[in-house]
Design an enzyme around this catalytic site. Sequence first.
Site, PDB file in Angstrom:
ATOM      1  N   CYS A 151       0.806  -1.230   0.000  1.00  0.00           N
ATOM      2  CA  CYS A 151       0.000   0.000   0.000  1.00  0.00           C
ATOM      3  C   CYS A 151       0.833   1.271   0.000  1.00  0.00           C
ATOM      4  O   CYS A 151       0.278   2.373  -0.064  1.00  0.00           O
ATOM      5  CB  CYS A 151      -0.948  -0.009   1.194  1.00  0.00           C
ATOM      6  SG  CYS A 151      -1.941  -1.516   1.283  1.00  0.00           S
ATOM      7  N   HIS A 171      -2.458   8.301   5.999  1.00  0.00           N
ATOM      8  CA  HIS A 171      -2.735   6.973   5.438  1.00  0.00           C
ATOM      9  C   HIS A 171      -4.130   6.537   5.874  1.00  0.00           C
ATOM     10  O   HIS A 171      -4.901   6.041   5.070  1.00  0.00           O
ATOM     11  CB  HIS A 171      -1.675   5.990   5.913  1.00  0.00           C
ATOM     12  CG  HIS A 171      -1.761   4.642   5.276  1.00  0.00           C
ATOM     13  ND1 HIS A 171      -1.731   4.447   3.912  1.00  0.00           N
ATOM     14  CD2 HIS A 171      -1.873   3.393   5.823  1.00  0.00           C
ATOM     15  CE1 HIS A 171      -1.815   3.159   3.642  1.00  0.00           C
ATOM     16  NE2 HIS A 171      -1.911   2.497   4.775  1.00  0.00           N
ATOM     17  N   GLU A 178      -0.520   5.917  13.582  1.00  0.00           N
ATOM     18  CA  GLU A 178      -0.167   7.029  12.702  1.00  0.00           C
ATOM     19  C   GLU A 178      -0.494   8.359  13.364  1.00  0.00           C
ATOM     20  O   GLU A 178       0.318   9.299  13.331  1.00  0.00           O
ATOM     21  CB  GLU A 178      -0.891   6.927  11.365  1.00  0.00           C
ATOM     22  CG  GLU A 178      -0.508   8.056  10.423  1.00  0.00           C
ATOM     23  CD  GLU A 178      -1.268   8.031   9.106  1.00  0.00           C
ATOM     24  OE1 GLU A 178      -0.857   8.769   8.189  1.00  0.00           O
ATOM     25  OE2 GLU A 178      -2.264   7.290   8.998  1.00  0.00           O
ATOM     26  N   LYS A 220      -9.358   8.156   2.368  1.00  0.00           N
ATOM     27  CA  LYS A 220      -9.939   6.806   2.344  1.00  0.00           C
ATOM     28  C   LYS A 220     -11.321   6.747   2.989  1.00  0.00           C
ATOM     29  O   LYS A 220     -12.045   5.769   2.774  1.00  0.00           O
ATOM     30  CB  LYS A 220      -8.997   5.823   3.046  1.00  0.00           C
ATOM     31  CG  LYS A 220      -7.680   5.597   2.313  1.00  0.00           C
ATOM     32  CD  LYS A 220      -6.807   4.598   3.049  1.00  0.00           C
ATOM     33  CE  LYS A 220      -5.478   4.372   2.344  1.00  0.00           C
ATOM     34  NZ  LYS A 220      -4.579   5.536   2.453  1.00  0.00           N
ATOM     35  N   HIS A 236      -9.688   2.004   0.486  1.00  0.00           N
ATOM     36  CA  HIS A 236      -8.245   1.834   0.409  1.00  0.00           C
ATOM     37  C   HIS A 236      -7.878   1.263  -0.963  1.00  0.00           C
ATOM     38  O   HIS A 236      -8.153   0.098  -1.247  1.00  0.00           O
ATOM     39  CB  HIS A 236      -7.780   0.896   1.522  1.00  0.00           C
ATOM     40  CG  HIS A 236      -6.303   0.844   1.703  1.00  0.00           C
ATOM     41  ND1 HIS A 236      -5.412   1.439   0.825  1.00  0.00           N
ATOM     42  CD2 HIS A 236      -5.529   0.259   2.660  1.00  0.00           C
ATOM     43  CE1 HIS A 236      -4.182   1.227   1.239  1.00  0.00           C
ATOM     44  NE2 HIS A 236      -4.216   0.520   2.350  1.00  0.00           N
ATOM     45  N   PHE A 273       1.848  -3.288   3.976  1.00  0.00           N
ATOM     46  CA  PHE A 273       2.201  -4.576   4.559  1.00  0.00           C
ATOM     47  C   PHE A 273       3.704  -4.819   4.376  1.00  0.00           C
ATOM     48  O   PHE A 273       4.269  -4.526   3.320  1.00  0.00           O
ATOM     49  CB  PHE A 273       1.425  -5.706   3.880  1.00  0.00           C
ATOM     50  CG  PHE A 273       0.003  -5.865   4.358  1.00  0.00           C
ATOM     51  CD1 PHE A 273      -0.533  -5.030   5.311  1.00  0.00           C
ATOM     52  CD2 PHE A 273      -0.810  -6.871   3.846  1.00  0.00           C
ATOM     53  CE1 PHE A 273      -1.840  -5.181   5.758  1.00  0.00           C
ATOM     54  CE2 PHE A 273      -2.119  -7.036   4.274  1.00  0.00           C
ATOM     55  CZ  PHE A 273      -2.637  -6.190   5.230  1.00  0.00           C
TER      56      PHE A 273
END
Length: 528
Positions: free
Chosen positions: A279, A419, A430, A450, A455, A515
């Site tokens: 991502c 994010h 975050e 998002k 996402h 990831f």
Amino acid sequence: MVSVVACMSAVCENGAKKDFFGFSKYNCKVGVGNKKKMRCVLAKFQYSKTCNGLSFCNSCLVSNGFCSVDGWRSGHPGCWKSKFSGSAQQGGIRATAVPPVMEGEGTSKKKPPTKKRRVVVTGMDVITPNGQDPNVFYENLLQGISGISEIESFDCSQFPTRIAGEIKSLSTAGWIAPKLSKRMDKFMLYALTAGKKALLDGRITEDVMKELNKARCGVLVGSGMGGVKVFSDAIESLRISYKKMNPFCIPFATTNMGSAMLAMDLGWMGPTYSISTACATSNFCILSAANHIIKGEADMMLSGGSEAVIEPVGLGGFVACRALSQRNNEPTKASRPWDSNRDGFVMGEGAGVLLLEELEHAKRRGATIYAEFLGGSFTCDAHHMTEPHPEGAGVILCIEKALAQSGVSREDVNYINAHGTSTPAGDLKEYQAIVHCFGQNPELRVNSTKSMIGHMLGAAGAVEAVATIQAIRTGWVHPNINLDNPDKGVDTNVLVGSKKERLDIKVAISNSFGFGGHNSSILFAPYK
């Protein structure tokens, strides 16, 4: 393999013996009785024709008078005339730490400093669930319109998650040849269409294209997962016979092929490849593309990301990870960054592409400059495949490095497109990292795109970069929708509320994490 004589058993400042590879951070000065001296600096060794019975072949030597490790390792004929026996401390050989010796020290003058090449954004395009044009896309974000809905492209009635940010239709007419359009995976269709539209947005007409030095134009559009549908269709065909398989299934499944096909269409021969860091893919691509321009390797780069994994295998895989929201009866309320009632993220698909250009090149052709790219950074959590570092160490390091690399003061950063995926652990870590780095700035505003498009995985960073640039251009930052019950410890004075807000952006940061612990932060500012 044979280690270098003087470093086989070197005594360093701390008294510990280290072989060559354990010794890499040290420099050693080796005396061999009254014989010639040899210095080891990292992996290079000052050339001495003979030293303690050793003889080096000329083919191992490089122009600066150093013998390469590869030459020794390869066992070049004539590289060794006699083997060294015993430890490095035998025969009066002794190693001690000394200050680093720089190559060419004292023998060449320093080069005069060169002016850093600046990178600007002169075109962009998106394909998203709530708009396939940058202006339509951003206006929908400002109005708080969600693009998340029930999945229609396949029967997902047996899945616990049946919603996504799905592209319902896309016209490639005029952008991609019909024959190719039928064969390509959707991630490639998205990449090529968005890439060509970004060129059009950047006023790269046919006449302008003819004048470009195509050897200095490149493409860096990545994908987290590549051609999922093409590959899964090939597996189904293989159940019958390999003869039924699509002959394009391998090339059209690889993540690099979006960039490659776009470059082929344009005839661009500069740096062209893809990066895949889950991502965080798009941010890695954008920063790497900008670096090609800064280093003088290109004048113009198309960069970003594309993803199309709303397929049975993609949906099923993320369901198996237990990562997705199951709020099927309220699709538009399913993505809820920083809301205590969130139950996972929502998948999205599409593409985002930026046209990055060297400033003087852009000015010469009279381009419209949307924003300036200031820099960025990558780090790795080195912690877990899917979970963020519990202390947010990797994210903090990434932000700090991005600020240092770009020469930006933390006080000047007043907008962050986070994010913010709508997962319990990720959102909070975050947020805490952002507050750690910028918590003293009362002007700071944070939001997550998002919340309205889901996402988009490998495409997320590029689409969010477009949102960030649009915020700079318009002076408006979009809301965080569905933020009804913020997590404990989250300051709502930092997060944008349920309505758009006016903001004079000084410097903006767009974050993307993936990831594998991949972290990325990129910085944009108004061009001045």
